[in-house]
Structure formats: structure tokens, C-alpha cells
Design a protein around this motif. Structure first.
Motif, PDB file in Angstrom:
ATOM      1  N   HIS A 149       0.833  -1.213   0.000  1.00 21.69           N
ATOM      2  CA  HIS A 149       0.000   0.000   0.000  1.00 21.69           C
ATOM      3  C   HIS A 149       0.864   1.258   0.000  1.00 21.69           C
ATOM      4  N   GLN A 150       1.955   1.208   0.732  1.00 24.48           N
ATOM      5  CA  GLN A 150       2.857   2.354   0.764  1.00 24.48           C
ATOM      6  C   GLN A 150       3.475   2.589  -0.615  1.00 24.48           C
ATOM      7  N   LEU A 151       3.875   1.534  -1.286  1.00 19.34           N
ATOM      8  CA  LEU A 151       4.442   1.661  -2.635  1.00 19.34           C
ATOM      9  C   LEU A 151       3.404   2.200  -3.611  1.00 19.34           C
ATOM     10  N   GLU A 152       2.169   1.714  -3.496  1.00 17.11           N
ATOM     11  CA  GLU A 152       1.097   2.199  -4.365  1.00 17.11           C
ATOM     12  C   GLU A 152       0.823   3.684  -4.116  1.00 17.11           C
ATOM     13  N   PHE A 153       0.776   4.075  -2.853  1.00 16.25           N
ATOM     14  CA  PHE A 153       0.559   5.478  -2.506  1.00 16.25           C
ATOM     15  C   PHE A 153       1.685   6.340  -3.071  1.00 16.25           C
ATOM     16  N   ASN A 154       2.941   5.917  -2.865  1.00 15.44           N
ATOM     17  CA  ASN A 154       4.077   6.666  -3.396  1.00 15.44           C
ATOM     18  C   ASN A 154       3.972   6.836  -4.898  1.00 15.44           C
ATOM     19  N   PHE A 155       3.597   5.772  -5.587  1.00 18.44           N
ATOM     20  CA  PHE A 155       3.466   5.824  -7.047  1.00 18.44           C
ATOM     21  C   PHE A 155       2.366   6.803  -7.457  1.00 18.44           C
ATOM     22  N   LEU A 156       1.224   6.771  -6.786  1.00 22.10           N
ATOM     23  CA  LEU A 156       0.119   7.675  -7.124  1.00 22.10           C
ATOM     24  C   LEU A 156       0.505   9.132  -6.921  1.00 22.10           C
ATOM     25  N   VAL A 157       1.160   9.429  -5.808  1.00 18.40           N
ATOM     26  CA  VAL A 157       1.569  10.814  -5.533  1.00 18.40           C
ATOM     27  C   VAL A 157       2.614  11.268  -6.536  1.00 18.40           C
ATOM     28  N   SER A 158       3.622  10.435  -6.759  1.00 19.30           N
ATOM     29  CA  SER A 158       4.703  10.842  -7.674  1.00 19.30           C
ATOM     30  C   SER A 158       4.190  10.989  -9.105  1.00 19.30           C
ATOM     31  N   SER A 159       3.297  10.109  -9.525  1.00 15.64           N
ATOM     32  CA  SER A 159       2.709  10.219 -10.868  1.00 15.64           C
ATOM     33  C   SER A 159       1.891  11.491 -11.002  1.00 15.64           C
ATOM     34  N   PHE A 160       1.115  11.796  -9.956  1.00 12.89           N
ATOM     35  CA  PHE A 160       0.345  13.031  -9.992  1.00 12.89           C
ATOM     36  C   PHE A 160       1.278  14.243 -10.074  1.00 12.89           C
ATOM     37  N   CYS A 161       2.363  14.226  -9.303  1.00  9.38           N
ATOM     38  CA  CYS A 161       3.302  15.359  -9.320  1.00  9.38           C
ATOM     39  C   CYS A 161       3.885  15.574 -10.714  1.00  9.38           C
ATOM     40  N   ALA A 162       4.219  14.485 -11.398  1.00  9.39           N
ATOM     41  CA  ALA A 162       4.737  14.604 -12.773  1.00  9.39           C
ATOM     42  C   ALA A 162       3.681  15.227 -13.676  1.00  9.39           C
ATOM     43  N   PHE A 163       2.442  14.741 -13.584  1.00  5.71           N
ATOM     44  CA  PHE A 163       1.339  15.289 -14.371  1.00  5.71           C
ATOM     45  C   PHE A 163       1.153  16.779 -14.058  1.00  5.71           C
ATOM     46  N   PHE A 164       1.149  17.108 -12.777  1.00  7.89           N
ATOM     47  CA  PHE A 164       0.932  18.482 -12.340  1.00  7.89           C
ATOM     48  C   PHE A 164       2.013  19.404 -12.899  1.00  7.89           C
ATOM     49  N   ARG A 165       3.262  18.983 -12.810  1.00  9.08           N
ATOM     50  CA  ARG A 165       4.371  19.797 -13.317  1.00  9.08           C
ATOM     51  C   ARG A 165       4.221  20.045 -14.812  1.00  9.08           C
ATOM     52  N   LYS A 166       3.892  18.980 -15.563  1.00 10.37           N
ATOM     53  CA  LYS A 166       3.828  19.084 -17.027  1.00 10.37           C
ATOM     54  C   LYS A 166       2.568  19.787 -17.528  1.00 10.37           C
ATOM     55  N   LYS A 167       1.424  19.454 -16.962  1.00  6.08           N
ATOM     56  CA  LYS A 167       0.147  19.908 -17.519  1.00  6.08           C
ATOM     57  C   LYS A 167      -0.469  21.124 -16.831  1.00  6.08           C
ATOM     58  N   VAL A 168      -0.175  21.322 -15.562  1.00  8.60           N
ATOM     59  CA  VAL A 168      -0.782  22.445 -14.846  1.00  8.60           C
ATOM     60  C   VAL A 168       0.204  23.613 -14.752  1.00  8.60           C
ATOM     61  N   SER A 191      17.882  14.035 -12.590  1.00  6.38           N
ATOM     62  CA  SER A 191      17.704  12.608 -12.285  1.00  6.38           C
ATOM     63  C   SER A 191      17.009  12.397 -10.939  1.00  6.38           C
ATOM     64  N   THR A 192      17.257  13.269  -9.981  1.00 13.75           N
ATOM     65  CA  THR A 192      16.617  13.151  -8.670  1.00 13.75           C
ATOM     66  C   THR A 192      15.121  13.417  -8.777  1.00 13.75           C
ATOM     67  N   ILE A 193      14.764  14.457  -9.524  1.00 13.40           N
ATOM     68  CA  ILE A 193      13.346  14.774  -9.719  1.00 13.40           C
ATOM     69  C   ILE A 193      12.669  13.669 -10.522  1.00 13.40           C
ATOM     70  N   ALA A 194      13.333  13.205 -11.574  1.00 19.95           N
ATOM     71  CA  ALA A 194      12.775  12.133 -12.411  1.00 19.95           C
ATOM     72  C   ALA A 194      12.559  10.872 -11.582  1.00 19.95           C
ATOM     73  N   ASN A 195      13.497  10.545 -10.713  1.00 20.11           N
ATOM     74  CA  ASN A 195      13.343   9.363  -9.853  1.00 20.11           C
ATOM     75  C   ASN A 195      12.116   9.501  -8.965  1.00 20.11           C
ATOM     76  N   PHE A 196      11.891  10.695  -8.415  1.00 18.72           N
ATOM     77  CA  PHE A 196      10.694  10.910  -7.601  1.00 18.72           C
ATOM     78  C   PHE A 196       9.439  10.730  -8.449  1.00 18.72           C
ATOM     79  N   GLU A 197       9.405  11.353  -9.616  1.00 19.04           N
ATOM     80  CA  GLU A 197       8.206  11.291 -10.464  1.00 19.04           C
ATOM     81  C   GLU A 197       7.927   9.883 -10.979  1.00 19.04           C
ATOM     82  N   GLN A 198       8.921   9.047 -10.995  1.00 18.58           N
ATOM     83  CA  GLN A 198       8.741   7.662 -11.443  1.00 18.58           C
ATOM     84  C   GLN A 198       8.541   6.698 -10.274  1.00 18.58           C
ATOM     85  N   GLY A 199       8.380   7.251  -9.073  1.00 14.89           N
ATOM     86  CA  GLY A 199       8.067   6.427  -7.910  1.00 14.89           C
ATOM     87  C   GLY A 199       9.262   5.734  -7.280  1.00 14.89           C
ATOM     88  N   ARG A 200      10.457   6.143  -7.643  1.00 13.61           N
ATOM     89  CA  ARG A 200      11.652   5.500  -7.085  1.00 13.61           C
ATOM     90  C   ARG A 200      12.204   6.228  -5.863  1.00 13.61           C
TER      91      ARG A 200
END
Length: 91
Positions: A8-27, A44-53
């Protein structure tokens, strides 16, 4: 930590990081390079966060500070809050 909580923690991290990538690009409409330059953080640090790593919570604050308008702040806060609420209620 049991496997259920970890999953559940991994899923939550992925959802938040994916949203952040979307928000940065589209909003906010900035590139990884622009965000990197703004905060002096490697791309690379930001990309790793946005990819859930990465689950470093400081990034949530950085995405909030990217907002140029109150409307963007509201979108970000409400969206992250919604992800938190859905994650909590799915337990």
C-alpha cells in the motif's frame, strides 16, 4: 513491516509521484530541466521521484511552491489530499 502495508505504501508513493509529474507538465507547464534549475536539484533526482523510485516527502512541498496561482495551489492540495483519502479508505 508486513507485505500488505508495504504494498500500500508503494502504491501510494506511485500515485503521488505520478500526480506530481502530471501536475508539473500539464498544470504548471514546466520541464524537468526548468524545475531542476529552479531548485538546484539534479534532473535525475526529480525524475526518480516522479517515477516512484523515491518517497522523499520534501518533493511535495517543492511541487506546491511551483504554483503560480491560488487556483494551481488548490488543485495540487485537493488532489494530493484526495490521493491520501482514497489510500486510507482502501485499507
Amino acid at each position: 513491516m508486513d507485505k500488505y502495508i508495504k504494498d500500500h505504501q508503494l502504491e501510494f508513493n506511485f500515485l503521488v509521484s505520478s500526480f506530481c509529474a502530471f501536475f508539473r507538465k500539464k498544470v504548471v507547464k514546466i520541464t524537468l530541466n526548468e524545475m531542476s534549475e529552479t531548485y538546484d536539484i539534479p534532473v535525475s533526482t526529480i525524475a526518480n521521484f516522479e517515477q516512484g523510485r523515491s518517497s522523499n516527502l520534501r518533493f511535495i512541498y517543492l511541487y506546491l511552491t511551483l504554483c503560480k496561482t491560488q487556483q494551481q495551489k488548490n488543485i495540487f492540495i485537493n488532489s494530493v489530499s484526495g490521493i491520501l483519502e482514497r489510500s486510507y479508505h482502501n485499507d
